[in-house]
Write an enzyme that holds these catalytic residues in place. Sequence first.
Site, mmCIF file in Angstrom:
data_model
loop_
_atom_site.group_PDB
_atom_site.id
_atom_site.type_symbol
_atom_site.label_atom_id
_atom_site.label_comp_id
_atom_site.label_asym_id
_atom_site.label_seq_id
_atom_site.Cartn_x
_atom_site.Cartn_y
_atom_site.Cartn_z
ATOM 1 N N LYS A 1 0.832 -1.212 0.000
ATOM 2 C CA LYS A 1 0.000 0.000 0.000
ATOM 3 C C LYS A 1 0.871 1.268 0.000
ATOM 4 O O LYS A 1 2.095 1.181 0.037
ATOM 5 C CB LYS A 1 -0.953 -0.029 1.186
HETATM 6 C C1 LIG Z 1 -5.177 -4.680 0.419
HETATM 7 C C2 LIG Z 1 -6.639 -4.427 0.410
HETATM 8 C C3 LIG Z 1 -7.450 -4.781 1.495
HETATM 9 C C4 LIG Z 1 -6.954 -5.605 2.639
HETATM 10 O O1 LIG Z 1 -5.861 -5.111 3.292
HETATM 11 P P1 LIG Z 1 -4.897 -6.132 4.100
HETATM 12 O O2 LIG Z 1 -4.043 -5.202 4.872
HETATM 13 O O3 LIG Z 1 -4.163 -6.932 3.091
HETATM 14 O O4 LIG Z 1 -5.769 -6.959 4.968
HETATM 15 C C5 LIG Z 1 -8.781 -4.426 1.469
HETATM 16 N N1 LIG Z 1 -9.306 -3.783 0.408
HETATM 17 C C6 LIG Z 1 -8.566 -3.436 -0.650
HETATM 18 C C7 LIG Z 1 -9.207 -2.689 -1.772
HETATM 19 C C8 LIG Z 1 -7.204 -3.763 -0.703
HETATM 20 O O5 LIG Z 1 -6.486 -3.457 -1.779
#
Ligand SMILES: *Cc1c(COP(=O)(O)O)cnc(C)c1O
Length: 422
Positions: A207
């Site tokens: 992210k």
């Molecule tokens: C990565 C992601 C999640 C989940 O996040 P994690 O930290 O991997 O649990 C939820 N929604 C979207 C759109 C994502 O890209």
Amino acid sequence: MTSSPRLAIRGGRPVRRRPIPYSAHGTSEIGDREIRAVVKVLKRRKIFRFLNDPKISESAQLEAAYRKYTGCRHALALGGGGTTALVAALVGLGVGAGDEVIIPGYTYIATAAACLVVNAVPVICEIDNSLTMDPADMERKITRYTRAIIPVHMRGTPCRMREIMRIARRHKLLVLEDVAQANGGSYFGRKLGSIGDAGAFSFQHYKVITSGEGGLVITNHKKIYQRTTIAHDSAMVFWARDGWKVRPFAGENYRMCELRAALGLVQFSRINDILARCRAIKRRIVAGIADLPQIELQDVPDPKGDCGISLAFYLPDAKRARQFSEALNKEGVPNGTMFNQGIPDRHIYCHWEYVMNKWSRDRLGLPWSRAVYKGHAKYSRNMCPQTLHWLGRAIALHLHQHLTNRDADDIIRAIRKVAQAL
Ligand SMILES: *Cc1c(COP(=O)(O)O)cnc(C)c1O
């Protein structure tokens, strides 16, 4: 067209020979400051956040930073991740068994999983040419069982929040923004996550910024905040301050630990620089290709608030998108089509097999069990043809802060060359 230079795919000279560098945003910035911050927590030997005074607790500081950044009254850091942020926020909103939650057909499977974990039924709606939730189709998917809507700001692109909020308010539905891919983005001046009733962030490796794993929920509503907090710790009533009006219920353990928060806090100090650079690179590329009649750029609901972490454009059909993508790769510019029958991309609803097949985790078949759910949600691979249509025609490029202006100019030249020659 006859004067175009020969494409690399037909034996011509590629625009770019040196590889275009790849980089994950926050993760690629990890340096001495992050290392020192984590070591400091280790030396203190107090990793459990509630042992530290909120003034020195890294978890509490991360929450304070997000309250200030987003303008929201409440923030809760979570150790699990974006998925647990969504789960805790859904519990915070009071969404559960018997409820439907509308989610877009293009999002990471975690959005659907979070609904299932709280025993709510995910109802899938179309995306439009913004590659985010289509408000008109979202409204068509509302039933008497709908409780909440989760717009997802995919690839840093803000959703059509004005339309979504208007529809939600008219139907008295809750809105939980999934900001996992758009940390720091905004929509006409308001930070993403602060527009709906609650927002859920992720600090996972890929992210915008990272705490290793981790997440965060923001909200302006005290009751939602307190419920979310209770959901995130099985013993929250013991740590909680006096004066909480919410009756306690069983929580899980999604607590943030100080090691992760320390990493996340240093990363947070870098977010504006990362986004400023990504946005500048994207603006430069968009300006360089906007006049091409052969391609149609993704419609970004608020280009100023876009995170600039990806570029997407459409070809007239899926076949031409595949040809374009391959030719562009051969010119030395990494890219991909977004929907391809051969690749089971977990960001596209038809590849969510436990949703498509209603595979439950329990004997009763929750959340779809007739015992609790009176609605009629159905799933099939073709249920959102418009979503598959836009994704099938789309080509996407990953953008990041380490791309130079020369990289951007090579990307522009390669896209122009392929568009004009194919
Ligand atoms: C990565 C992601 C999640 C989940 O996040 P994690 O930290 O991997 O649990 C939820 N929604 C979207 C759109 C994502 O890209």
